[in-house]
Enzyme design. Structure first.
Site, mmCIF file in Angstrom:
data_model
loop_
_atom_site.group_PDB
_atom_site.id
_atom_site.type_symbol
_atom_site.label_atom_id
_atom_site.label_comp_id
_atom_site.label_asym_id
_atom_site.label_seq_id
_atom_site.Cartn_x
_atom_site.Cartn_y
_atom_site.Cartn_z
ATOM 1 N N SER A 1 -10.055 2.108 2.806
ATOM 2 C CA SER A 1 -9.207 2.884 1.778
ATOM 3 C C SER A 1 -7.866 2.068 1.405
ATOM 4 O O SER A 1 -7.469 2.418 0.309
ATOM 5 C CB SER A 1 -8.279 3.821 2.706
ATOM 6 N N LYS B 1 1.044 -1.165 -0.114
ATOM 7 C CA LYS B 1 -0.014 -0.025 -0.044
ATOM 8 C C LYS B 1 0.875 1.264 0.057
ATOM 9 O O LYS B 1 2.056 1.230 0.742
ATOM 10 C CB LYS B 1 -0.766 -0.018 1.181
ATOM 11 N N SER C 1 -10.705 -0.107 7.065
ATOM 12 C CA SER C 1 -9.854 0.078 5.762
ATOM 13 C C SER C 1 -9.218 -1.223 5.168
ATOM 14 O O SER C 1 -8.766 -1.238 4.028
ATOM 15 C CB SER C 1 -9.064 1.253 5.768
#
Lengths: 95, 493
Positions: free
Chosen positions: B158, B79, B182
């Site tokens: 997210s 990420k 998330s």
């Protein structure tokens, strides 16, 4: 509680975010929607309840007060938009 | 030859160890899949092909010498929130334009120490603020799953890039982070497994901060076992994070097949929210039946402050964000927009560098922390947070081993969903089942458990006691095995 246009301008100034006049009205509506949603927290009886300071029952660790890192100023400024001689360059602050 | 990208992380690792194929072949297969699919899915914001091949070659050497480590040669995605030395790290924000850290996050260091290979950096909501991956400066990620209409769906957020990449076979597993849901919400939307471990299990050092008292890293993977293998490598005490837990990391994978015989599973009545779709309710009941069939006892419980978790979150997280994001001022890294003086420079830089959702949250945070409002909002929210945590403690003290809930109130929704756009709070409600877990610092896992009427994946969430991720892996595995779903999205990309 709700915010008005002046409060939006004041918050934006505190947050150091430039907002245009068009944006002020939009933010006013959005911030009030969120504040309206969180308003319900006031219903909760918190008599005698301590505010949370740490989610895990732990003591913050301490370490020896000694230099353990450093000596690479060029790495620190490597990502700066503007630097000179390993200093960050900014517009003049003091006349 | 079999398509190496379709193997589970476990099967890939074991095949590498048995020299059935090489790490370079596996890496090349993933790089080819990214090359072919990323233009449509937009899951990666940077691909590190050369670095990946170098790391894979080094893994092949180690395997050749009989020195393979726990993730030797396994290609992973990272990420964009994790600092990776010399590699694109921007939290999918314009304000970190061009930022390439001089250091590596502790979690990714742990993965490379264990032999994993980095494929690149994954798209996400800007600064991890969002539930649909639409707030990224790099544009939305597209969910590999599609409904009957064939419209583009969000992968959740997210960690939307992480979830989409894992689901679409663009990496064997991915790092992700979870502040309010998330990891778990995107896992549910993409038919993948995501665990947010206990606060303190994974080091936060080198992860770009959103709300520090809630942020935790965790893996997204295709199976419960894969997520257990990855979490083991990601976890561990780190003196550089003052909230890192100084505890031994269990062999999570060893707990996966432990079963649930004798466990007590709590069912919180407050999670039966108004307007919950019947298919979510049915899924939840089905999950309980599966656990009972394997020897668990199911018990109704009450977590009375559940309804206040989301409002408290929308005070605490913006407050911490407004403080954490104060560092983006155009001086030390990233974007600078010049102005007539230094204040002008700060204001212009932040106005242009941050996206709308980030600015909104920074402003809310600034407001609730400002003089005159601090006690009414921030202190009140932190008191409510104490009560939320106590609800869980009471349930666990009364003999509950884990809690089963839905992961999300719906399946994946459309990109640019009109209702979500006009009603911010509706978007925030995506996290209604997951946010309590962050507020209480507990571990939570989302496991695919069924599909909706359109064939889109749906997930269930298990919530555990602090540092008892093992029970979540064991119970999650029972759901995975009982559901026996086909979790391969039809390939259109």
């Amino acid at each position: 509680m709700s915010v008005d246009a002046d409060t939006v301008r004041r918050i934006a100034r505190l947050a150091r975010i430039r907002v245009t006049e068009d944006e002020v009205a939009a933010y006013e509506g959005e911030l009030n929607a969120i504040l309206g949603f969180v308003e319900q927290l006031g219903e909760v009886d918190v008599e005698g309840v301590e505010p949370m300071t740490s989610v895990a029952p732990m003591q913050l660790r301490r370490r020896e007060d000694a230099v353990t890192d450093g000596g690479y100023a060029e790495k620190i400024v490597a990502n700066a938009p503007l630097s000179e001689d390993n200093f960050f360059m900014v517009p003049k602050v003091v006349e | 030859m079999t398509d190496l990208t379709r193997l589970s992380l476990k099967a890939l690792r074991d095949g590498l160890a048995r020299k059935e194929f090489t790490a370079l072949e596996a890496t090349d297969a993933y790089l080819a899949a990214i090359d072919a699919g990323n233009g449509k899915l937009n899951a990666y914001v940077a691909v590190t092909a050369d670095k990946a091949r170098d790391m894979a070659k080094a893994s092949d050497e180690r395997i050749g010498k009989g020195e393979a480590r726990p993730l030797e040669g396994v290609p992973l995605g990272v990420k964009d929130l994790f600092a990776t030395e010399g590699v694109h790290t921007q939290a999918a924000s314009r304000i970190l334009e061009g930022f390439k850290p001089e250091y590596e996050s502790s979690v990714t260091s742990n993965l490379w120490r264990d032999g994993a290979v980095m494929l690149g950096k994954l798209n996400m909501d800007e600064f991890a603020m969002g539930s649909s991956n639409e707030s990224s400066f790099y544009g939305p990620v597209i969910n590999p799953w599609r409904g009957e209409s064939g419209e583009d769906l969000v992968p959740g957020g997210s960690s939307g890039g992480s979830a989409a990449a894992v689901s679409a076979w663009l990496c064997a597993g991915a790092t992700a982070t979870d502040t309010g849901g998330s990891i778990r919400q995107p896992a549910a939307f993409t038919g993948t497994v995501g665990i947010k471990p206990t606060y303190g299990r994974c080091s936060r050092w080198g992860i770009i901060a959103y709300a520090s008292s809630l942020d935790q890293a965790g893996p997204l993977a295709r199976t419960v076992e894969d997520s257990a293998i990855m979490l083991k490598s990601m976890s561990g005490f780190d003196p550089k994070d003052s909230t890192s837990a100084d505890l031994q990391v269990p062999d999570f994978a060893a707990a996966v097949e432990r079963g649930v015989k004798g466990l007590t599973i709590g069912v919180p009545r407050e999670y039966r929210i108004e307007g919950m779709p019947a298919e979510i309710e049915r899924l939840w009941q089905q999950g309980l039946e599966w656990l009972k069939a394997e020897g668990a006892t199911v018990r109704d419980i009450s977590l009375p402050h559940t309804n206040y978790a989301l409002p408290a979150y929308y005070v605490v997280s913006p407050a911490e964000a407004s403080s954490n994001l104060a560092r983006y001022d155009g001086v030390r890294y990233g974007l600078r927009v010049s102005g007539k003086d230094i204040t002008d420079m700060y204001e212009m830089t932040r106005a242009e560098g941050f996206g709308r959702e980030v600015k909104r949250r920074v402003m809310i945070g600034t407001y609730v922390l400002s003089a005159g409002y601090y006690d009414a909002y921030y202190v009140q929210a932190q008191k409510v947070r104490t009560l939320i945590k106590k609800d869980f403690e009471d349930a666990f003290n009364a003999g509950v081993d884990a809690i089963l809930t839905p992961a999300t109130p719906s399946a994946a929704f459309r990109i640019a969903d009109e209702e979500m756009k006009v009603d911010l709070v509706k978007m925030y409600l995506n996290d209604i089942f997951t946010v309590t877990v962050n507020m209480a610092g507990l571990p939570g896992i989302a496991v695919p458990a069924g599909k909706d009427g359109q064939g889109l994946p749906l997930g269930l969430q298990l919530i555990g006691k602090p540092f008892d991720e093992e029970t979540l892996f064991a119970a999650g595995r029972v759901i995975e095995k009982s559901a026996a779903l086909d979790l391969a999205p039809a390939q259109w990309w």
